[in-house]
Scaffold this active site. Sequence first.
Site, mmCIF file in Angstrom:
data_model
loop_
_atom_site.group_PDB
_atom_site.id
_atom_site.type_symbol
_atom_site.label_atom_id
_atom_site.label_comp_id
_atom_site.label_asym_id
_atom_site.label_seq_id
_atom_site.Cartn_x
_atom_site.Cartn_y
_atom_site.Cartn_z
ATOM 1 N N TYR A 1 9.884 -6.786 -2.112
ATOM 2 C CA TYR A 1 10.536 -5.484 -1.948
ATOM 3 C C TYR A 1 10.278 -4.934 -0.551
ATOM 4 O O TYR A 1 11.215 -4.471 0.126
ATOM 5 C CB TYR A 1 10.003 -4.510 -3.007
ATOM 6 C CG TYR A 1 10.572 -3.109 -2.887
ATOM 7 C CD1 TYR A 1 11.925 -2.867 -3.131
ATOM 8 C CD2 TYR A 1 9.762 -2.031 -2.526
ATOM 9 C CE1 TYR A 1 12.452 -1.588 -3.018
ATOM 10 C CE2 TYR A 1 10.287 -0.750 -2.423
ATOM 11 C CZ TYR A 1 11.632 -0.538 -2.663
ATOM 12 O OH TYR A 1 12.155 0.728 -2.538
ATOM 13 N N SER B 1 12.974 2.503 2.443
ATOM 14 C CA SER B 1 11.897 3.080 1.647
ATOM 15 C C SER B 1 10.612 3.048 2.446
ATOM 16 O O SER B 1 10.438 2.206 3.340
ATOM 17 C CB SER B 1 11.710 2.282 0.356
ATOM 18 O OG SER B 1 10.491 2.606 -0.278
#
Length: 314
Positions: A183, A157
């Site tokens: 994350y 990501s």
Amino acid sequence: MRQQPIASPHNAHSTASEVAREIDLSGKTAIVTGGYSGLGLETTRALIATGATVIVPARDVSKAEDALHGLTGVEIVSMDLMDRRSVETFAASFLQRDLALPILINSAGVMASPLFRDGNGHEGQFATNHLGHFRLVKGLWPALAKAEGARVISVSSRGHQIAGVDFDDIDFHVRPYDRWIAYGQSKTANILFSVELDRRGADDGIRAFSLHPGQILTNLARHLSDEDIAGFDALDEHGNPIVDPDKGMKSPEQGAATSVWAATTPLLNDKGGLYLEDCNIAPLYSGDAARKGVAPYAIDPDLAARLWDLSERL
């Protein structure tokens, strides 16, 4: 510079089905983790359309059966990425079938969750997004090598730009837990994993890529509040997801395109260890507001080797 975009017939607007249209994978097997939800589901659909048999590991088999109902050419097998023995059992069972595995797409993941830990005490986002897939690749290595030209695709990501890997406190035992830092760390780990996997696997014909799929509202956002989502400016005035690929905001079908491209395009033959976006090799991230590209620390070969060694110990 290895992170150099190339001439690709596809772009940010392309869909997974468009990318797959000219590809024939008849008789070949692919595994797609998370292949029954969000981007993974669209990836599964596109690969099935090429003639491939797609195996979808699922923590929730009944949910997977509902999502994949009516699709032919797909197998659902129980597996929990958070459970080391479950991953080992899945890999061992696959190896017993003596199949080559030319495509493995690591698409399952969790984002910005409250703190949770696996059975060994590892922080949950790192354990799910990285360690589970690390174990899976290691377990499936003989089948990947048997393909004599396998590709392992890790869905990372743009969130990797939030944080690198904190090797001194990966599991947040000392520093306060921050769901976004965790994350970002896990998504950087996906990229570093691909860099070192490609280096180690190239002699066995195993090439690895990581990618940013785009900004897409899927079940991955289940831990986000309405306020969180509003902060991304991802919804229009009617509450519907905005689709504007030129600004990185995509539909699930567009978001899956880079995964399918990475797994199938001949333009990546003899290449590997690269970070991709918009069906192309991404440039280096320069810190600009558009946030395109890969942060240099995420493709650092020394950090990639360090993460691999640590992952083996963990």
